[in-house]
Design an enzyme around this catalytic site. Structure first.
Site, PDB file in Angstrom:
ATOM      1  CE  LYS A 197       0.841   7.230   2.395  1.00 26.40           C
ATOM      2  NZ  LYS A 197       0.152   7.653   3.620  1.00 26.40           N
TER       3      LYS A 197
ATOM      4  CG  HIS B 124      -1.073   0.788   5.318  1.00 26.67           C
ATOM      5  ND1 HIS B 124      -2.225   0.571   4.601  1.00 26.67           N
ATOM      6  CD2 HIS B 124      -1.172   2.050   5.807  1.00 26.67           C
ATOM      7  CE1 HIS B 124      -2.982   1.663   4.661  1.00 26.67           C
ATOM      8  NE2 HIS B 124      -2.373   2.569   5.378  1.00 26.67           N
TER       9      HIS B 124
ATOM     10  CG  ASP C  69       3.845  -0.264   0.910  1.00 24.89           C
ATOM     11  OD1 ASP C  69       4.079   0.890   0.506  1.00 24.89           O
ATOM     12  OD2 ASP C  69       2.941  -0.525   1.723  1.00 24.89           O
TER      13      ASP C  69
ATOM     14  CD  GLN D  91       4.688   6.509   5.303  1.00 23.62           C
ATOM     15  OE1 GLN D  91       5.359   7.535   5.428  1.00 23.62           O
ATOM     16  NE2 GLN D  91       3.373   6.519   5.391  1.00 23.62           N
TER      17      GLN D  91
ATOM     18  CB  CYS E  37      -4.004   1.514   8.048  1.00 20.46           C
ATOM     19  SG  CYS E  37      -5.360   2.579   7.605  1.00 20.46           S
TER      20      CYS E  37
HETATM   21  N1  PMP Z   1       1.531   1.383   2.711  1.00 22.66           N
HETATM   22  C1  PMP Z   1       2.064   2.235   3.579  1.00 22.66           C
HETATM   23  C2  PMP Z   1       3.370   1.883   4.243  1.00 22.66           C
HETATM   24  C3  PMP Z   1       1.420   3.441   3.862  1.00 22.66           C
HETATM   25  O1  PMP Z   1       1.955   4.284   4.748  1.00 22.66           O
HETATM   26  C4  PMP Z   1       0.199   3.737   3.220  1.00 22.66           C
HETATM   27  C5  PMP Z   1      -0.548   5.028   3.525  1.00 22.66           C
HETATM   28  N2  PMP Z   1      -0.643   5.341   4.881  1.00 22.66           N
HETATM   29  C6  PMP Z   1      -0.302   2.826   2.292  1.00 22.66           C
HETATM   30  C7  PMP Z   1       0.381   1.661   2.065  1.00 22.66           C
HETATM   31  C8  PMP Z   1      -1.574   3.103   1.541  1.00 22.66           C
HETATM   32  O2  PMP Z   1      -1.388   4.223   0.740  1.00 22.66           O
HETATM   33  P1  PMP Z   1      -2.627   4.939   0.000  1.00 22.66           P
HETATM   34  O3  PMP Z   1      -3.681   5.115   1.041  1.00 22.66           O
HETATM   35  O4  PMP Z   1      -2.065   6.236  -0.489  1.00 22.66           O
HETATM   36  O5  PMP Z   1      -3.065   4.053  -1.110  1.00 22.66           O
END
Ligand code: PMP
Length: 405
Positions: free
Chosen positions: A225, A122, A199, A202, A363
């Protein structure tokens, strides 16, 4: 046994109609819906428990402090960290990664050092490292992804070398669903003395995570999430590392003493938590974790996999459908395009039928570019979805096909 209709009744958002249809919510990788227990807990906090924490000399402040710190304990327990000193409250995954790039990266990386990511990341796990690399004259490298969305085993071995100082990677891709081999990456990183950052944005809703068993150095997540509130999350870090790192932000709460000329810092975890904290975030997260951990995560995973297989089969009955991300081990995240139609148009038609999906780059622009795409439609399944949701979604995609092709 997993009872999806009983679960559904706990999510008030699912009781509403959207564009005249019962809502089918398939955007849980962006954010999960919130169950009553979380909504009620936060409402109750605001109604009866509002007070600032850690500094007060009155009943509500003491109660608030206990509830706030219960949130830290709930997170510690969720992934078996050794101590609550190792749990730093953040705004979410993005802030956790920025904290690490800034505090750890700027302190310990030197010119020529290498930071290894994967092509699945991401943007939140790419941009902070690119900025750090510019500042410190470091190099960012990527473990390659193959056609199915799996990391190339040979690339893990090639890209992680004795020059690598940080390996930061996602446990589960938000666009392809791929669940990565955390053990393998950690073992390789350790063999060259690099630190690891998982990270778990998910992964946290997919698999039981034990940070001590996995031996990751850091982990980041977002509460929203995992059925919890927005704007709140956590960073886990080994105490031995966190204690060597300078504060990320400064101000109130993170200090031990302040003079006109000099400041000393508070102990862990407070050294990294400047300013008035997101109290209801911690309180709501504790409720969300309680909700989630009452369920058997393996039953939840099996339920979601069954629905993913139903959706995959249904979509593949449409000739122009192209699926992205067919890893053997994957979360119930289904990315697809309908050849000849734009992903945004499909999203709009689905929305008209009450089906909420996400369209666009999710993203993950570098990954999409590698696959020659500008976007996909992404349907992400969670524990409150059921077979009817999937049937309606497949019907809606068929309707989109009739309208667009
Ligand atoms: N890493 C991953 C794998 C994600 O799916 C996301 C959110 N889509 C993020 C980072 C960023 O998370 P946040 O916007 O809640 O900070």
């Amino acid at each position: 046994m997993f009872n999806s209709s009983e679960i559904r009744s706990q999510f008030p958002a699912l009781g509403q109609k959207v564009n005249g249809h019962d809502l089918v919510y398939l955007d849980s990788a962006a954010t999960t819906l919130k169950p009553n227990v979380v909504i009620d807990r936060i409402t109750n906090f605001y109604k009866f428990e509002t007070a600032n924490v850690h500094r007060g000399a009155h009943y509500l402040s003491d109660k608030g402090t206990v509830e706030f710190e219960n949130g830290r304990e709930a997170i510690r327990k969720l992934f078996n960290a050794a101590s609550t000193e190792e749990i730093i409250f953040t705004k979410g995954t993005t802030e956790g990664l920025n904290l690490l790039a800034s505090s750890y990266g700027e302190t310990f990386l030197n010119e020529g050092d290498e930071i290894v990511l994967t092509e699945l990341e991401h943007h939140a796990n790419i941009v902070p490292w690119q900025i750090l690399a510019l500042k410190k004259k470091c190099v960012v490298k990527y473990i390659a992804v193959n056609e199915t969305g799996e990391l190339e085993a040979s690339s893990i071995d090639q890209v992680i070398t004795t020059k690598t100082k940080i390996v930061s990677f996602s446990g589960c891709s938000n666009i392809l669903g791929t669940i990565t081999d955390v053990e393998k990456i950690v073992a390789k990183a350790k063999s060259v003395g690099a630190i690891t950052i998982l990270d778990a944005a998910q992964l946290i809703s997919q698999k039981k995570i034990d940070v001590q068993k996995l031996d990751v150095d850091f982990l980041v997540l977002s509460s929203h999430k995992l059925f919890g509130p927005f704007g709140f999350g956590a960073l886990y870090g080994k105490k031995s590392l966190l204690s060597t790192m300078p504060p990320y932000q400064t101000g109130g709460s993170m200090i031990s003493s302040v003079g006109f000329d000099k400041t000393t810092f508070n102990d862990l975890p407070f050294k990294f938590e400047a300013g008035t904290p997101h109290v209801e975030g911690a309180v709501g997260t504790a409720a969300a974790i309680q909700f989630f951990t009452k369920l058997n995560i393996e039953d939840v995973f099996a339920h979601e996999q069954k629905l993913m297989n139903q959706l995959t089969e249904g979509l593949l009955s449409i000739p122009e459908i192209k699926l992205f991300g067919t890893a053997k081990n994957k979360a119930a995240i289904v990315s697809f395009n309908l050849q000849g139609a734009h992903h945004s148009d499909i999203g709009q038609i689905l929305d008209q039928m009450g089906v909420a999906v996400r369209v666009g780059h999710h993203c993950t622009q570098p990954l999409l570019k590698k696959f020659g795409l500008t976007g996909t439609v992404r349907a992400s399944i969670s524990l409150y979805n059921n077979e009817t949701d999937i049937e309606k979604t497949v019907e809606a995609v068929k309707k989109a096909r009739r309208m667009l092709l």
